[in-house]
Design a protein around this motif. Sequence first.
Motif, mmCIF file in Angstrom:
data_model
loop_
_atom_site.group_PDB
_atom_site.id
_atom_site.type_symbol
_atom_site.label_atom_id
_atom_site.label_comp_id
_atom_site.label_asym_id
_atom_site.label_seq_id
_atom_site.Cartn_x
_atom_site.Cartn_y
_atom_site.Cartn_z
ATOM 1 N N ARG A 113 6.035 -1.978 34.533
ATOM 2 C CA ARG A 113 7.157 -1.514 34.685
ATOM 3 C C ARG A 113 6.623 0.170 33.864
ATOM 4 N NH1 ARG A 113 12.785 -1.021 31.523
ATOM 5 N NH2 ARG A 113 11.624 -1.233 29.434
ATOM 6 N N GLY A 114 6.315 -0.742 32.777
ATOM 7 C CA GLY A 114 4.599 0.538 31.910
ATOM 8 C C GLY A 114 4.100 1.633 32.817
ATOM 9 N N GLN A 115 3.337 1.371 33.948
ATOM 10 C CA GLN A 115 2.823 2.079 34.974
ATOM 11 C C GLN A 115 4.090 3.509 35.126
ATOM 12 O OE1 GLN A 115 -0.464 1.721 35.839
ATOM 13 N NE2 GLN A 115 0.154 0.038 33.867
ATOM 14 N N ALA A 169 4.543 5.286 31.969
ATOM 15 C CA ALA A 169 3.587 5.796 31.539
ATOM 16 C C ALA A 169 3.261 7.526 32.567
ATOM 17 C CB ALA A 169 2.110 5.049 31.273
ATOM 18 N N ALA A 170 3.125 7.425 33.862
ATOM 19 C CA ALA A 170 3.469 8.543 34.704
ATOM 20 C C ALA A 170 4.300 9.270 34.269
ATOM 21 C CB ALA A 170 4.404 7.667 35.960
ATOM 22 N N LEU A 223 3.451 13.305 35.274
ATOM 23 C CA LEU A 223 3.434 13.391 36.907
ATOM 24 C C LEU A 223 4.367 13.651 37.932
ATOM 25 C CD1 LEU A 223 0.629 9.930 37.059
ATOM 26 C CD2 LEU A 223 -0.418 12.833 36.975
ATOM 27 N N PRO A 224 3.879 14.288 38.632
ATOM 28 C CA PRO A 224 5.180 14.423 39.664
ATOM 29 C C PRO A 224 5.878 13.135 40.859
ATOM 30 C CG PRO A 224 3.031 15.887 40.173
ATOM 31 C CD PRO A 224 2.729 15.061 38.715
ATOM 32 N N ARG A 269 -1.453 7.610 43.240
ATOM 33 C CA ARG A 269 -2.171 7.993 42.925
ATOM 34 C C ARG A 269 -2.011 6.417 41.930
ATOM 35 N NH1 ARG A 269 -7.063 10.369 43.201
ATOM 36 N NH2 ARG A 269 -7.273 10.397 40.681
ATOM 37 N N VAL A 270 -0.941 6.731 41.266
ATOM 38 C CA VAL A 270 -0.843 4.860 40.801
ATOM 39 C C VAL A 270 0.058 3.209 40.793
ATOM 40 C CG1 VAL A 270 0.220 4.396 38.588
ATOM 41 C CG2 VAL A 270 -0.557 6.519 38.437
ATOM 42 N N PRO A 305 -2.195 2.444 44.564
ATOM 43 C CA PRO A 305 -3.305 2.048 44.675
ATOM 44 C C PRO A 305 -2.904 0.633 44.022
ATOM 45 C CG PRO A 305 -3.207 3.713 43.687
ATOM 46 C CD PRO A 305 -2.097 4.346 43.905
ATOM 47 N N GLN A 306 -2.160 0.178 43.364
ATOM 48 C CA GLN A 306 -1.860 -1.593 42.481
ATOM 49 C C GLN A 306 -1.094 -2.371 43.540
ATOM 50 O OE1 GLN A 306 -1.219 -1.250 38.016
ATOM 51 N NE2 GLN A 306 -0.825 0.973 38.464
ATOM 52 N N HIS A 339 -3.644 -7.201 35.382
ATOM 53 C CA HIS A 339 -2.864 -6.990 34.351
ATOM 54 C C HIS A 339 -3.152 -8.304 33.707
ATOM 55 C CE1 HIS A 339 -1.212 -3.415 35.747
ATOM 56 N NE2 HIS A 339 -0.973 -3.740 36.379
ATOM 57 N N PHE A 352 2.627 3.649 23.478
ATOM 58 C CA PHE A 352 2.952 2.762 23.809
ATOM 59 C C PHE A 352 2.288 1.710 23.352
ATOM 60 C CE2 PHE A 352 3.580 5.770 28.044
ATOM 61 C CZ PHE A 352 5.557 5.945 27.987
ATOM 62 N N ASN A 395 -0.457 0.682 28.541
ATOM 63 C CA ASN A 395 0.169 1.491 29.759
ATOM 64 C C ASN A 395 -0.881 2.405 30.395
ATOM 65 O OD1 ASN A 395 2.709 0.067 29.315
ATOM 66 N ND2 ASN A 395 3.753 2.274 28.847
ATOM 67 N N PHE A 408 -4.069 3.086 33.556
ATOM 68 C CA PHE A 408 -3.781 2.943 34.450
ATOM 69 C C PHE A 408 -4.417 1.799 35.068
ATOM 70 C CE2 PHE A 408 -1.681 7.199 34.577
ATOM 71 C CZ PHE A 408 -0.776 6.789 35.018
ATOM 72 N N HIS A 439 -6.963 1.019 37.232
ATOM 73 C CA HIS A 439 -7.902 0.765 38.724
ATOM 74 C C HIS A 439 -8.202 2.064 38.479
ATOM 75 C CE1 HIS A 439 -3.550 3.107 39.010
ATOM 76 N NE2 HIS A 439 -4.194 3.850 39.998
ATOM 77 N N VAL A 487 -1.336 18.497 37.008
ATOM 78 C CA VAL A 487 0.545 18.642 36.374
ATOM 79 C C VAL A 487 -0.428 19.740 35.183
ATOM 80 C CG1 VAL A 487 1.992 18.452 34.475
ATOM 81 C CG2 VAL A 487 0.878 16.023 35.840
ATOM 82 N N ARG A 503 -5.536 9.901 26.399
ATOM 83 C CA ARG A 503 -5.031 10.245 27.149
ATOM 84 C C ARG A 503 -3.408 11.435 27.534
ATOM 85 N NH1 ARG A 503 -2.400 6.471 31.802
ATOM 86 N NH2 ARG A 503 -0.517 5.204 30.015
#
Lengths: 218, 251
Positions: A116-118, A121-122, A127-128, A135-136, A139-140, A218, B91, B95, B97, B99, B113, B157
């Motif tokens: 959920r943290g991903q 963070a977005a 991030l739209p 992108r987030v 890929p994962q 992770h 956080f 968190n 990314f 990759h 953005v 970031r």
Amino acid sequence: MIWDQSFALSIIPQLLEGLQVTVQITLLGFAIAVVLGLVVAVIRRLEIPVLSRVLGGYVQFVRGTPLLVQAYTAFFVLPAYGLRFSAVVTGVIVMGVNYSAYCAEVYRAGIQDVPRGQWEAATALSLPAHSTWARVILPQAIRSVVPVLGNYLVQMFKDSAVLSAITVFELLNAAQSIGSSNFRYLEPLTLAGLLFFLVSFPASHFFRTLERRLAPTH
Amino acid sequence: MITFQQVSKRWGDNEVLKSLDFEVLPGEKVSIIGPSGSGKTTILRILMTLESPNEGLVTVNGKTLWDVKAGTRPKEAKEMRAARRDVGMVFQQFNLFPHMSALENVMEAPVKVLKMDKEQARARAVDLLEMVGLAKHLEHRPPKLSGGQQQRVAIARALAMRPKVMLFDEPTSALDPELIGEVLGVIRELGHSTDMTMLMVTHEMRFAEEISDRVATFDHGRVIERGAPHEIFNNPKEERTRKFLKAVLEH
């Protein structure tokens, strides 16, 4: 019935032609399955009213009916409604659609496993939605399910033998027709089985290795 | 810079925030302390739009982030997104990314953005990562970095989006003790060198005392006491503040 070595050797070229068709159908069908499955999985997750539920029903329906029934229906019933394709094209589409439902479930699990943290963070970075997915998240999610998809590829390769029932001239069909025209089934069927195994065994070994390599980060 | 007016948040029967009124002035560094489950983190999560309040008005930099009249649905509008742009968050669990390299983590949002061109975004990302002491780790992916390094990447970031408000949600709670110092060092430096508004939830009392202009103690979804750090820590007026401080400082 005793194994006839010279007969066995003589039919190998024909069987290899059948194997080639099997491999082609598998790869094309798989290409459809991974793309269509991904689209289905993402739309389901977006929870778009009606559409997401319809696709949920699609997945359940396709997974809940036998591949052979789907193949027969596509081959014998659809032409009556003007949808007429060659046996090979029908076979590729049937395999692709059938496996897209399984792939969609695999992707769904992969998407769910992204922490959920991903997502948070977005959001925190504004991030739209399309960047967040492209992108987030994906890929994962995809990385973690590549070995599972690989196993489905191998399973699809073997399942494609079902298409002999709708006259696709793949490996099993080649073996059967050699058998019926020579009244000898021992050699062609044995060799067909062996060829399936010679491809599927190393392939599944490869994906098992890959699974260990792609252990989650992770 | 930040205002909460009559903000409530419920999880079922559990009222996490109770008609909260709360304000942070531009440039102010405010720490929120209090027992766990007191709603501290919820304040940050509402500001980052990770949670929606059930009632109340929240503004950031004069823009409305949330405006929920009782019984109406919160509207996700342009203004909310604009308000959110002014906020950055660090956080507890970093968190990052996993990759992407440290550099890519920092470049991602400015490129996608802010539509910054890649070279410019890269140059800025390098500057920011140097500032947090990670010049040697630009190309490393998070799994290769220590927790302290990951958290410093996460700070870089967030800063890359040039936020006016930075939120820190227990930024050192997930770190091994020997790595806490390097992260606090970066936050301290940030506090001294910028006029950014900072709102921090932390269990590092010494640090909160040192860095904050103001400290607010929370319990059961309400502000119990607020004031200058030396007052709160040395001469708390409220019994509950005293109890809490006694409990954390003793241990």
